[in-house]
Design a protein around this motif. Sequence first.
Motif, PDB file in Angstrom:
ATOM      1  N   GLY A   6      -7.301  43.207  36.151  1.00  0.00           N
ATOM      2  CA  GLY A   6      -7.427  43.387  34.709  1.00  0.00           C
ATOM      3  C   GLY A   6      -6.294  44.150  34.068  1.00  0.00           C
ATOM      4  N   SER A   7      -5.204  44.399  34.752  1.00  0.00           N
ATOM      5  CA  SER A   7      -4.063  45.099  34.174  1.00  0.00           C
ATOM      6  C   SER A   7      -3.166  44.101  33.457  1.00  0.00           C
ATOM      7  CB  SER A   7      -3.274  45.832  35.260  1.00  0.00           C
ATOM      8  OG  SER A   7      -2.114  46.431  34.711  1.00  0.00           O
ATOM      9  N   GLY A   8      -2.842  44.404  32.202  1.00  0.00           N
ATOM     10  CA  GLY A   8      -1.955  43.541  31.424  1.00  0.00           C
ATOM     11  C   GLY A   8      -0.546  44.051  31.347  1.00  0.00           C
TER      12      GLY A   8
ATOM     13  N   TRP B   4      -2.575  57.266  41.657  1.00  0.00           N
ATOM     14  CA  TRP B   4      -1.791  58.313  40.999  1.00  0.00           C
ATOM     15  C   TRP B   4      -0.693  57.715  40.114  1.00  0.00           C
ATOM     16  CZ3 TRP B   4       3.474  58.950  41.695  1.00  0.00           C
ATOM     17  CH2 TRP B   4       4.040  60.039  41.034  1.00  0.00           C
ATOM     18  N   ALA B   5       0.013  56.689  40.596  1.00  0.00           N
ATOM     19  CA  ALA B   5       1.112  56.102  39.835  1.00  0.00           C
ATOM     20  C   ALA B   5       0.605  55.443  38.554  1.00  0.00           C
ATOM     21  CB  ALA B   5       1.851  55.083  40.703  1.00  0.00           C
ATOM     22  N   PHE B   6      -0.504  54.715  38.624  1.00  0.00           N
ATOM     23  CA  PHE B   6      -1.044  54.098  37.409  1.00  0.00           C
ATOM     24  C   PHE B   6      -1.521  55.164  36.432  1.00  0.00           C
ATOM     25  CE2 PHE B   6      -0.652  50.124  39.451  1.00  0.00           C
ATOM     26  CZ  PHE B   6      -0.915  49.116  38.530  1.00  0.00           C
ATOM     27  N   GLY B   7      -2.128  56.230  36.959  1.00  0.00           N
ATOM     28  CA  GLY B   7      -2.548  57.300  36.068  1.00  0.00           C
ATOM     29  C   GLY B   7      -1.366  57.993  35.403  1.00  0.00           C
ATOM     30  N   ALA B   8      -0.296  58.256  36.158  1.00  0.00           N
ATOM     31  CA  ALA B   8       0.888  58.902  35.585  1.00  0.00           C
ATOM     32  C   ALA B   8       1.598  58.001  34.586  1.00  0.00           C
ATOM     33  CB  ALA B   8       1.845  59.311  36.703  1.00  0.00           C
TER      34      ALA B   8
ATOM     35  N   GLY C 146       0.124  56.043  32.541  1.00  0.00           N
ATOM     36  CA  GLY C 146      -0.743  55.823  31.400  1.00  0.00           C
ATOM     37  C   GLY C 146      -1.563  54.550  31.476  1.00  0.00           C
ATOM     38  N   LEU C 147      -1.671  53.962  32.657  1.00  0.00           N
ATOM     39  CA  LEU C 147      -2.421  52.714  32.828  1.00  0.00           C
ATOM     40  C   LEU C 147      -3.815  52.942  33.385  1.00  0.00           C
ATOM     41  CD1 LEU C 147       0.440  50.499  34.337  1.00  0.00           C
ATOM     42  CD2 LEU C 147      -0.279  50.678  31.949  1.00  0.00           C
TER      43      LEU C 147
END
Length: 406
Positions: A265-267, A302-306, A308-309
């Motif tokens: 679900g990531s755009g 962690w990378a997606f959170g950093a 902003g995703l």
Amino acid sequence: MPADGRGFVSAPTVQAGTASLPAAVRRDAAPVGDHPRRRALRTHLGTVAGVAILAVLLWRMGTGVFLEGLRRIDAPTLLAALGIGLVTTVFSAWRWALVARGLRIRLPLGPAVADYYRALFLNAALPGGVLGDVHRAVRHGRSAGDLGRGVRAVVLERAAGQLALIGVGVVVLLTMESPVLAGTRHLAPLVGMAVLGALAVVLALRMNRAPSCKGRAAAGALRATLREAREGLLSRRNLPGVAVSSVVVLAGHLAMFVLAARVAGSGASVAVLTPLAVLALLAMGLPLNVGGWGPREGVTAWAFGAAGLGAGTGLGVAVVYGVLSLVASLPGVAVLVVRWCEGLRGRSAPHRAPDGHYPRSPPGAVTVSDVSSEKHAPKESARLASSSFPFSAEPSEGRPMTPESV
């Protein structure tokens, strides 16, 4: 060791046990100072670390993210994963065949693809993430008659893939926007200076130290290793193929990550996902996983959170990527089944001569026909044999056996 006119090692029939190999091969295959208990301890520690990382992620984010990622996987996604896996496996096997050729070991592409599929499945299904590669290296080395050279071929092939990932990863993380862009730009000069300083110290110590027998032996072993690495990876004949195959394999892994992100679900655009995928692939190389699971999920979250995703989205992407990677390795199950059936037939079928006929029995040997013809013959020889024993187990003249009769 038999070899043909071009210096390639032939493939004699080698027993399954390590003890049947020549002593030089066993010494070459056994890592110096690497005790089996130490290897087992490292494997168990890596498995425990991977389980601990997954437990922390489940505790912080719950099981809903895992289940949602699994629910989104459909049949077209599985077919796409199988297609990407086919491309990456064929090019990985081609790279392995090139490296083996550089080490003067024959490895046809067809068997290489089959063995690589089996290794990928074992890596994904067993703890540690490398047991399939170990099995691939040992099996190929034994079939080629040089266990040490077969193991080194697999090590060099895997090293080529890791070097390609590190090289592309450094360029991506230094040039593309990512959560670690600023840190990478600050650390890159320091890491480069540290590496150059370490090389300078090593060279200075070697120049000022008096040569010894152990030093000369270590230097000889290092030169032999570097020569094999140059022949297997950097020779004019192998370097183009190794480079192209490594780039294609890395592109396949990145495409699999983008597919997993879309399914989860990531755009985000491909430009945004590429550095995140590089971080996830670098984390997968850490020996702290359970079949590849553990650091990949933690770093991706962690990378997606950093970026902003959303950390939950990142965890879902990592879960879908792990499932798709497992699906891409499923043809290895068919390879395992086929090889197992071939092994059963090989043990049960009689040996044939090269001309296709069964060999004749030597004079005096007992054949199957002899045994079957004597099946209904009088058991005179058996009775004579039984009477020759000092302690007969049959009663005499219908009376029970007593100590006096014995």
